[in-house]
Scaffold this active site. Structure first.
Site, short mmCIF file in Angstrom:
data_model
loop_
_atom_site.label_atom_id
_atom_site.label_comp_id
_atom_site.label_asym_id
_atom_site.label_seq_id
_atom_site.Cartn_x
_atom_site.Cartn_y
_atom_site.Cartn_z
N ASP A 194 7.80 46.53 91.22
CA ASP A 194 8.36 46.18 89.91
C ASP A 194 7.61 44.98 89.36
O ASP A 194 8.16 43.88 89.22
CB ASP A 194 9.86 45.87 90.05
CG ASP A 194 10.55 45.70 88.71
OD1 ASP A 194 9.90 45.96 87.66
OD2 ASP A 194 11.74 45.32 88.69
N CYS A 214 19.45 44.49 60.84
CA CYS A 214 19.25 43.04 60.78
C CYS A 214 18.46 42.63 59.53
O CYS A 214 17.42 43.23 59.24
CB CYS A 214 18.52 42.56 62.03
SG CYS A 214 18.27 40.78 62.08
N CYS A 245 7.39 48.06 82.93
CA CYS A 245 7.78 47.78 81.54
C CYS A 245 6.58 47.85 80.61
O CYS A 245 6.65 47.41 79.47
CB CYS A 245 8.47 46.42 81.43
SG CYS A 245 7.46 45.03 81.98
#
Length: 410
Positions: free
Chosen positions: A338, A68, A365
């Site tokens: 989670d 990119c 995460c």
């Protein structure tokens, strides 16, 4: 070119490389272990400094050309300069490091990452910001400003089609979230404005449009307020403000890992904390006696209830984990956690430890909060069996991992 010459040794949680100069740690973005880098110091603290690279004096063989043109300025990706196999290895090392440093666990089994065949164009959801000229982009990599973009190589094509087609002229626009059901082709825009007036927009696509009001409620003014996604043979309604994994393709692997770790036998009660739209627990509902789900997001709970239609062994509850878990009277056999990046609230974790479920699967995460919470769970009577990274965020420094914990025999 003047600057400080630094040898890079490791990759840190957060994506920066770590070098040292005269014994002091220096964090350098866009560098790699094994490289010699000329840097400019931009921040100095007592224990560490931050720097920007001026020149790569000796490049690592793991360095590749970013795809990119916005990379290095736009903050959407941090690791496009890293070969994909090396990205996977760095994630595993970061998990090991955080578990050792924070949880004080030095012999953890971290398995090889579950990778993507094509680690590009995977995101089913992005949040874009408006700059002063009204152009859309991401927050900059090294400063707090919006970088307008013309292309993005982690957006799913369904999202990029919306981005290209979108024409909004509205000075009070703050954010635009674009979401897609990558398996159904459905597309949705969520607009956030300074006031509560819906902007006029043009898009040559059959797309749903939703306005997010300042009080957190939504108003649908074109189409539906949700998209539908299919994972593991099941359809999930996902409302504009509900959480869903950003990488649909890898979610199948995530579900497989959770299923393998829990290994339900058919008679268990499964508790899903931070359940979202029910993605994880509903995929196991036919393998257990009962599912209990908890989430603070009202829209997500409504989605979970909708997604569980026809299932008589499922109950979802709306509220925070720290509010609801202490009052849970049912005996629980299996737990899925989670949480968001902040990890588990301390009160929620205390209540969870009192439940003493034999097996807990923690989907995370954020390696740092995962390590913090696992450390507390180990102190509270659990043992960490192993950790399985699942690569949900290629080209970025974010780390998704599934950890299996078992209650130690009393």
């Amino acid at each position: 070119m003047s600057g400080l010459r630094v040898s890079i040794g490791d990759m840190a949680h957060g994506g920066d490389a770590v070098g040292r100069h005269e014994g002091k740690v220096i964090f350098v973005p866009f560098a790699l272990p094994g490289e010699e880098v000329l840097v400019e110091l931009i921040e100095e603290k007592a224990r560490y400094s931050r720097a920007l690279p001026l020149e790569i004096l000796s490049a690592s063989p793991q360095r590749v050309e970013p795809r990119c043109p916005h990379f290095g300025i736009c903050g959407g990706c941090q690791w496009q300069h890293v070969a994909y196999e090396a990205q996977l290895g760095f994630r595993e090392e970061i998990l090991q490091s955080q578990l050792k440093r924070i949880a004080h666990l030095s012999d953890v089994s971290v398995k090889p990452s579950l990778s993507m065949t094509n680690p590009w164009n995977y995101r089913n959801h992005v949040q874009l910001h408006s700059d002063e000229a009204g152009q859309l982009g991401f927050i900059a990599a090294t400063e707090h400003r919006v970088v307008a973009i013309q292309e993005c190589h982690v957006m799913h094509p369904l999202l990029f089609d919306v981005f290209v087609a979108l024409d909004i002229d509205f000075p009070e626009l703050k954010k635009v979230s674009v979401r897609a059901g990558t398996t159904t082709g459905e597309q949705l825009l969520l607009l956030e404005t300074v006031g509560e007036e819906a902007p006029l927009l043009e898009a040559d696509l059959p797309i749903s449009c939703v306005l997010l009001l300042n009080d957190g409620t939504t108003v649908t003014y074109v189409g539906d307020n949700y998209v539908t996604e299919r994972v593991a043979g099941r359809s999930f309604r996902i409302s504009a403000t509900s959480f869903f994994q950003v990488n649909t393709a890898q979610t199948d692997l995530l579900l497989d890992t959770v299923n393998q770790y829990l290994s339900p036998q058919g008679e268990e009660v499964l508790l899903d904390v931070y359940c979202g739209v029910g993605t994880l627990s509903l995929s196991l509902a036919d393998k257990v006696a009962k599912v209990l789900g908890i989430d603070v997001n009202e829209a997500a709970i409504a989605d979970a209830v909708f997604n569980s239609q026809g299932m008589k062994n499922v109950k979802f509850m709306q509220g925070t984990a720290e509010e609801l878990l202490p009052g849970l009277e049912e005996s629980v056999d299996l737990v899925i956690l989670d949480p968001p990046r902040q990890g588990i609230h301390k009160q929620a974790l205390a209540a969870l430890l009192k439940l003493a479920a034999p097996k807990v699967v923690y989907v995370s995460c954020d390696p740092a909060t995962l390590a913090r919470d696992i450390g507390r769970m180990v102190q509270g009577g659990y043992e960490l069996v192993e950790v399985q990274p699942v690569d949900m965020f290629p080209q970025t420094c974010h780390v998704e991992a599934v950890a299996l914990l078992r209650a130690r025999p009393q």
